[in-house]
Design a protein around this motif. Structure first.
Motif, mmCIF file in Angstrom:
data_model
loop_
_atom_site.group_PDB
_atom_site.id
_atom_site.type_symbol
_atom_site.label_atom_id
_atom_site.label_comp_id
_atom_site.label_asym_id
_atom_site.label_seq_id
_atom_site.Cartn_x
_atom_site.Cartn_y
_atom_site.Cartn_z
ATOM 1 N N HIS A 18 0.869 -1.317 0.009
ATOM 2 C CA HIS A 18 0.177 -0.126 0.032
ATOM 3 C C HIS A 18 0.791 1.227 0.132
ATOM 4 N N PRO A 19 0.721 2.210 -0.970
ATOM 5 C CA PRO A 19 1.600 3.448 -1.118
ATOM 6 C C PRO A 19 1.446 4.140 0.272
ATOM 7 N N LEU A 20 0.464 4.174 1.145
ATOM 8 C CA LEU A 20 0.687 5.034 2.540
ATOM 9 C C LEU A 20 1.516 4.397 3.493
ATOM 10 N N ARG A 21 1.458 3.035 3.251
ATOM 11 C CA ARG A 21 2.197 2.016 4.306
ATOM 12 C C ARG A 21 3.766 2.327 3.991
ATOM 13 N N ILE A 22 4.128 2.350 2.654
ATOM 14 C CA ILE A 22 5.338 2.605 2.119
ATOM 15 C C ILE A 22 5.996 3.882 2.569
ATOM 16 N N ARG A 23 5.223 4.873 2.406
ATOM 17 C CA ARG A 23 5.439 6.282 2.960
ATOM 18 C C ARG A 23 5.554 6.354 4.340
ATOM 19 N N ILE A 24 4.942 5.660 5.025
ATOM 20 C CA ILE A 24 4.986 5.731 6.521
ATOM 21 C C ILE A 24 6.341 5.183 6.806
ATOM 22 N N LEU A 25 6.964 3.875 6.224
ATOM 23 C CA LEU A 25 8.092 3.453 6.445
ATOM 24 C C LEU A 25 9.145 4.415 5.969
ATOM 25 N N GLU A 26 8.854 5.105 5.089
ATOM 26 C CA GLU A 26 10.252 6.124 4.680
ATOM 27 C C GLU A 26 10.265 6.907 5.579
ATOM 28 N N ILE A 27 9.098 7.517 5.952
ATOM 29 C CA ILE A 27 9.188 8.531 7.497
ATOM 30 C C ILE A 27 9.968 7.758 8.671
ATOM 31 N N LEU A 28 9.724 6.684 8.981
ATOM 32 C CA LEU A 28 10.104 6.085 10.221
ATOM 33 C C LEU A 28 11.610 5.798 9.748
ATOM 34 N N SER A 29 12.083 5.729 8.560
ATOM 35 C CA SER A 29 13.447 5.308 8.317
ATOM 36 C C SER A 29 14.167 6.509 8.680
ATOM 37 N N THR A 30 13.809 7.729 8.974
ATOM 38 C CA THR A 30 14.390 8.805 9.700
ATOM 39 C C THR A 30 14.469 8.910 10.957
ATOM 40 N N PRO A 78 16.178 -2.406 11.329
ATOM 41 C CA PRO A 78 16.766 -1.305 10.383
ATOM 42 C C PRO A 78 16.905 -1.841 8.963
ATOM 43 N N ALA A 79 16.944 -3.046 8.722
ATOM 44 C CA ALA A 79 17.064 -3.579 7.426
ATOM 45 C C ALA A 79 15.919 -3.065 6.366
ATOM 46 N N ILE A 80 14.705 -2.663 6.940
ATOM 47 C CA ILE A 80 13.592 -2.329 6.264
ATOM 48 C C ILE A 80 14.270 -1.243 5.338
ATOM 49 N N VAL A 81 15.080 -0.182 5.649
ATOM 50 C CA VAL A 81 15.574 0.835 5.199
ATOM 51 C C VAL A 81 16.339 0.269 3.956
ATOM 52 N N ASP A 82 17.222 -0.718 4.121
ATOM 53 C CA ASP A 82 17.867 -1.422 2.901
ATOM 54 C C ASP A 82 16.855 -1.924 1.989
ATOM 55 N N LEU A 83 15.873 -2.570 2.460
ATOM 56 C CA LEU A 83 14.834 -2.984 1.285
ATOM 57 C C LEU A 83 14.057 -2.050 0.592
ATOM 58 N N LEU A 84 13.733 -0.779 1.459
ATOM 59 C CA LEU A 84 13.181 0.241 0.577
ATOM 60 C C LEU A 84 14.044 0.896 -0.391
ATOM 61 N N ASN A 85 15.531 0.772 0.024
ATOM 62 C CA ASN A 85 16.528 1.282 -0.985
ATOM 63 C C ASN A 85 16.641 0.466 -2.152
ATOM 64 N N VAL A 86 16.724 -0.787 -2.058
ATOM 65 C CA VAL A 86 16.784 -1.884 -3.208
ATOM 66 C C VAL A 86 15.421 -1.665 -3.900
#
Length: 108
Positions: A18-30, A78-86
């Motif tokens: 879901h695009p909003l869940r992805i955006r939330i994860l991007e926000i939480l990556s900070t 924190p590997a979620i950040v790596d997954l989002l970057n990949v």
């Protein structure tokens, strides 16, 4: 038919679908944020953000820790950040390939 690991992976990626869940994860990556902070950044209602956080919490992708009257959310791993970057890199590669094919078609 499917192994437990394959089912786990499928459920995990469904939670990210879901695009909003992805955006939330991007926000939480900070760093960790409350629902209100996430809501302000996204510009969405609190109930919508809470609903999406609930899905991510249910799949153990984010943690919610009570801090007084508010709940502060963070990435469980924190590997979620790596997954989002990949995923971003894969998207960019796909986009570059698509543009290259388009350019080749125009040259013909």
């Amino acid at each position: 038919m499917w192994s437990d690991l394959q089912q786990f992976k499928a459920d995990f990626f469904k939670a990210l679908s879901h695009p909003l869940r992805i955006r939330i994860l991007e926000i939480l990556s900070t760093g960790e944020k409350s629902v209100n902070e996430i809501q302000e950044i996204i510009g969405s209602s609190g109930s919508t953000v809470s609903q999406q956080l609930s899905v991510l919490r249910a799949k153990n992708i984010v943690l919610g820790i009570k801090d007084g009257k508010r709940v502060v959310y963070s990435l469980r791993d924190p590997a979620i950040v790596d997954l989002l970057n990949v995923a971003k890199e894969l998207f960019n590669n796909h986009l570059i390939d698509t543009l290259s094919m388009y350019e080749e078609l125009e040259e013909q």
